[in-house]
Design an enzyme around this catalytic site. Sequence first.
Site, mmCIF file in Angstrom:
data_model
loop_
_atom_site.group_PDB
_atom_site.id
_atom_site.type_symbol
_atom_site.label_atom_id
_atom_site.label_comp_id
_atom_site.label_asym_id
_atom_site.label_seq_id
_atom_site.Cartn_x
_atom_site.Cartn_y
_atom_site.Cartn_z
ATOM 1 N N GLU A 102 -3.594 14.827 2.864
ATOM 2 C CA GLU A 102 -3.491 15.639 1.655
ATOM 3 C C GLU A 102 -4.718 15.500 0.754
ATOM 4 O OE1 GLU A 102 1.370 15.730 1.393
ATOM 5 O OE2 GLU A 102 0.313 14.227 0.193
ATOM 6 N N CYS A 122 -2.534 4.275 5.625
ATOM 7 C CA CYS A 122 -3.257 3.156 5.016
ATOM 8 C C CYS A 122 -2.629 1.855 5.492
ATOM 9 C CB CYS A 122 -3.206 3.239 3.493
ATOM 10 S SG CYS A 122 -4.140 1.949 2.644
ATOM 11 N N CYS A 126 0.256 -1.460 -0.168
ATOM 12 C CA CYS A 126 0.571 -1.694 -1.579
ATOM 13 C C CYS A 126 2.010 -1.232 -1.810
ATOM 14 C CB CYS A 126 -0.399 -0.930 -2.472
ATOM 15 S SG CYS A 126 -2.114 -1.487 -2.298
ATOM 16 N N GLY A 178 -5.481 6.496 2.020
ATOM 17 C CA GLY A 178 -6.340 5.540 2.703
ATOM 18 C C GLY A 178 -7.205 4.708 1.774
ATOM 19 N N GLU A 179 -7.788 3.663 2.334
ATOM 20 C CA GLU A 179 -8.733 2.782 1.637
ATOM 21 C C GLU A 179 -10.145 3.146 2.092
ATOM 22 O OE1 GLU A 179 -11.183 0.487 -0.069
ATOM 23 O OE2 GLU A 179 -9.098 0.233 -0.726
ATOM 24 N N SER A 210 -13.103 4.611 -5.034
ATOM 25 C CA SER A 210 -12.014 3.736 -5.450
ATOM 26 C C SER A 210 -11.653 2.769 -4.330
ATOM 27 C CB SER A 210 -10.787 4.573 -5.828
ATOM 28 O OG SER A 210 -9.707 3.741 -6.193
ATOM 29 N N SER A 232 -8.619 -0.659 -8.066
ATOM 30 C CA SER A 232 -7.165 -0.648 -8.204
ATOM 31 C C SER A 232 -6.713 -2.090 -8.416
ATOM 32 C CB SER A 232 -6.516 -0.058 -6.952
ATOM 33 O OG SER A 232 -6.885 1.297 -6.796
ATOM 34 N N LEU A 233 -6.671 -2.506 -9.671
ATOM 35 C CA LEU A 233 -6.348 -3.894 -9.993
ATOM 36 C C LEU A 233 -4.831 -4.092 -10.078
ATOM 37 C CD1 LEU A 233 -7.589 -6.650 -10.627
ATOM 38 C CD2 LEU A 233 -7.553 -6.010 -13.056
ATOM 39 N N HIS A 234 -4.199 -3.383 -10.996
ATOM 40 C CA HIS A 234 -2.736 -3.280 -11.083
ATOM 41 C C HIS A 234 -1.988 -4.576 -11.401
ATOM 42 C CE1 HIS A 234 -3.431 0.722 -9.750
ATOM 43 N NE2 HIS A 234 -3.669 0.397 -8.484
ATOM 44 N N ASN A 311 4.453 6.775 -10.643
ATOM 45 C CA ASN A 311 5.127 7.984 -10.167
ATOM 46 C C ASN A 311 6.118 7.603 -9.077
ATOM 47 O OD1 ASN A 311 3.529 10.130 -11.629
ATOM 48 N ND2 ASN A 311 1.862 9.050 -10.583
ATOM 49 N N CYS A 354 -0.591 10.386 -8.431
ATOM 50 C CA CYS A 354 -1.116 9.110 -7.938
ATOM 51 C C CYS A 354 -0.012 8.301 -7.260
ATOM 52 C CB CYS A 354 -1.697 8.331 -9.110
ATOM 53 S SG CYS A 354 -2.389 6.733 -8.655
#
Length: 373
Positions: A102, A122, A126, A178-179, A210, A232-234, A311, A354
């Site tokens: 996508e 991926c 996560c 994906g990464e 990213s 992408s710390l999160h 989301n 996201c």
Amino acid sequence: MFKKQCLENKSKKKINLLNFNLQKMINFVLQLGEKKFRAIQIMEWIYKKNCIKFEKMNNLSNFLQEKLKKKSVIQLPYCIKELKSTDGTIKWNFLFDTECVETIYIPEKKRATLCISSQVGCMLNCKFCATGKLGYTRNLLVSEIIGQIWYAINRINQYGKQACILPPIKNIVMMGMGEPLLNLKNILIVIDIILHKYGFNFSKNKVTLSTAGLVPAINKIAGKIDVSLAISLHASNDCVRNTIMPINKRYNIKMLLSSVKNYLNKSTANRGIVTIEYVMLLYINDDKSHAKELACLLKNIPCKINLIPWNSIKNSSYKCSSYNRITTFFEYLKKKGFIITIRKNRGSDIQAACGQLIGTQNSFRKSINIFNL
């Protein structure tokens, strides 16, 4: 569908020129017995004049056109579905072999951002991300990534011809499925094509790479490429990050931020600032104590913090942080002097926001290419 498969099987025997940056295109035309300048001409036809049919490249000799047809193709990804959100966001589903990927178009008033994918699925898993639940299938080829951009730009132009003018794509973010740094070899070529004057010719400040935090890859690209970097710390500590992002067990926050500093020391993109992505998960990482930890972590790193209300995705126990908790988190960091934003929710009604990308392909056999070039 049968016709499409026949065409794909035939084209697989030829070289897809969308895999080539300028240097690779030069090598290719030299192998054909042509001069170097022919490579520039071909690149200009593809990326400046939006032409992918050799017979229309009228500054190439008929003889060269025939050689190109014999040895190569310009093969775009096959779009099986286009979905439009009530907020203007557009999602395209592209079919690669039997897998779906996508790509997302996110319009503002005068410009738009294109979010592109780099892998089918991926492997990072996560816990809050739908793509991570798919598992990993394969890396996308350069042509499959570049094809997403070419298709999107020309699809938006096509809307303009239909008296439905949409904002042009001015920003490209590698934040789709994906990464990207696990597909590093191809991503380096993709970035070269995006930035090159004979490619898409985007500013380095308008292209964002990213990553979830592949420390060796970040160190490897430092000084080799210069685009905006997003992390992408999160989480504000290793305990939380280990739980929601398994990659942290291998490359912890300290290692990650050290590699970010190394990258920024060699980069001038985005005014030397890294974007810190932080998804807001109720009672997981959204307490004021987490905001204090985050402020301490980032105090010596030039950054912009982007808070992302989570989301929802299927079969997940997570919940999005409440408005009050997000606001409290935001206000604390703002008072500490950080540049901070709360990301708008875009495209969630079509599963384009996201963390929601899964490449649904349940009905692709009944779909048709809505933009046959």
